[in-house]
Design a protein around this motif. Structure first.
Motif, PDB file in Angstrom:
ATOM      1  N   PRO A 105       0.815   0.345   1.326  1.00  0.00           N
ATOM      2  CA  PRO A 105       0.912   0.336   0.089  1.00  0.00           C
ATOM      3  C   PRO A 105       1.765   1.908  -0.559  1.00  0.00           C
ATOM      4  O   PRO A 105       1.787   2.685   0.364  1.00  0.00           O
ATOM      5  N   TYR A 106       2.122   1.677  -1.686  1.00  0.00           N
ATOM      6  CA  TYR A 106       2.872   2.985  -2.228  1.00  0.00           C
ATOM      7  C   TYR A 106       1.749   3.945  -2.504  1.00  0.00           C
ATOM      8  O   TYR A 106       0.725   3.687  -3.153  1.00  0.00           O
ATOM      9  N   ARG A 107       1.986   5.033  -2.624  1.00  0.00           N
ATOM     10  CA  ARG A 107       1.037   6.315  -2.806  1.00  0.00           C
ATOM     11  C   ARG A 107       1.870   7.121  -3.771  1.00  0.00           C
ATOM     12  O   ARG A 107       2.941   7.630  -3.567  1.00  0.00           O
ATOM     13  N   TYR A 108       1.388   7.225  -5.011  1.00  0.00           N
ATOM     14  CA  TYR A 108       1.927   8.114  -6.065  1.00  0.00           C
ATOM     15  C   TYR A 108       1.952   9.585  -5.463  1.00  0.00           C
ATOM     16  O   TYR A 108       0.830  10.047  -5.265  1.00  0.00           O
ATOM     17  N   PRO A 109       2.916  10.359  -5.811  1.00  0.00           N
ATOM     18  CA  PRO A 109       2.784  11.870  -5.569  1.00  0.00           C
ATOM     19  C   PRO A 109       2.052  12.437  -6.733  1.00  0.00           C
ATOM     20  O   PRO A 109       2.173  12.289  -7.760  1.00  0.00           O
ATOM     21  N   PHE A 110       1.444  13.667  -6.146  1.00  0.00           N
ATOM     22  CA  PHE A 110       0.623  14.617  -7.274  1.00  0.00           C
ATOM     23  C   PHE A 110      -0.417  13.943  -8.561  1.00  0.00           C
ATOM     24  O   PHE A 110      -0.291  14.266  -9.350  1.00  0.00           O
ATOM     25  N   ILE A 111      -1.179  13.092  -7.790  1.00  0.00           N
ATOM     26  CA  ILE A 111      -1.984  12.554  -8.627  1.00  0.00           C
ATOM     27  C   ILE A 111      -3.672  12.573  -8.063  1.00  0.00           C
ATOM     28  O   ILE A 111      -3.685  12.829  -6.987  1.00  0.00           O
ATOM     29  N   PHE A 112      -4.606  12.547  -8.789  1.00  0.00           N
ATOM     30  CA  PHE A 112      -5.869  12.515  -8.412  1.00  0.00           C
ATOM     31  C   PHE A 112      -6.187  11.146  -8.198  1.00  0.00           C
ATOM     32  O   PHE A 112      -6.284  10.217  -8.973  1.00  0.00           O
ATOM     33  N   ARG A 113      -7.003  11.090  -6.943  1.00  0.00           N
ATOM     34  CA  ARG A 113      -7.241   9.682  -6.540  1.00  0.00           C
ATOM     35  C   ARG A 113      -8.621   9.478  -6.757  1.00  0.00           C
ATOM     36  O   ARG A 113      -9.633  10.067  -5.921  1.00  0.00           O
ATOM     37  N   LEU A 114      -9.147   8.773  -7.907  1.00  0.00           N
ATOM     38  CA  LEU A 114     -10.586   8.613  -8.388  1.00  0.00           C
ATOM     39  C   LEU A 114     -11.110   7.269  -7.402  1.00  0.00           C
ATOM     40  O   LEU A 114     -12.226   7.333  -7.190  1.00  0.00           O
ATOM     41  N   LEU A 115     -10.292   6.346  -7.316  1.00  0.00           N
ATOM     42  CA  LEU A 115     -10.927   5.145  -6.517  1.00  0.00           C
ATOM     43  C   LEU A 115     -10.471   5.466  -5.039  1.00  0.00           C
ATOM     44  O   LEU A 115      -9.376   5.663  -4.807  1.00  0.00           O
TER      45      LEU A 115
END
Length: 115
Positions: A105-115
């Motif tokens: 899967p793709y991982r977005y940079p610089f985000i908070f992962r709530l799920l």
């Protein structure tokens, strides 16, 4: 890491649709697309991409609220412009990744992962 018995074309389509749903954000249904894909699909890569897209939606909305408040202080105009650029460019990168690399899967940079 992931089982390779899943349909790769379906994986590409659903993963790209999850990340591309951000472009429908003006319609108000954009977050519903990855949520529906999360519940309908049993492919772990598609589920991870849907979760990542949901996290990106939530982060964009959070930053939009913060930058909107900062606009009242005349600092947020530049930040809102940067957010709009990120809102277009990063999902395109995610879609390209999903179409070319179906195994992770793709991982977005610089985000908070709530799920």
């Amino acid at each position: 890491m992931y089982d390779k018995t899943y349909d790769m074309d379906k994986r590409k389509l659903l993963s790209a649709l999850s990340h591309g749903s951000i472009f429908f954000s003006l319609l108000g249904i954009s977050i519903g697309i990855p949520i529906a894909i999360l519940f309908v699909s049993d492919d772990p890569v598609v589920k991870d991409n849907a979760k990542e897209a949901l996290n990106f939606h939530l982060n964009v909305w959070l930053y939009g609220i913060i930058f909107g408040v900062l606009t009242l202080i005349l600092i947020g105009f530049l930040l809102l412009g940067i957010l709009q650029i990120v809102n277009v460019v990063v999902p395109i990168l995610a879609i390209l990744h999903c179409l070319s690399n179906t195994e992770q899967p793709y991982r977005y940079p610089f985000i908070f992962r709530l799920l």
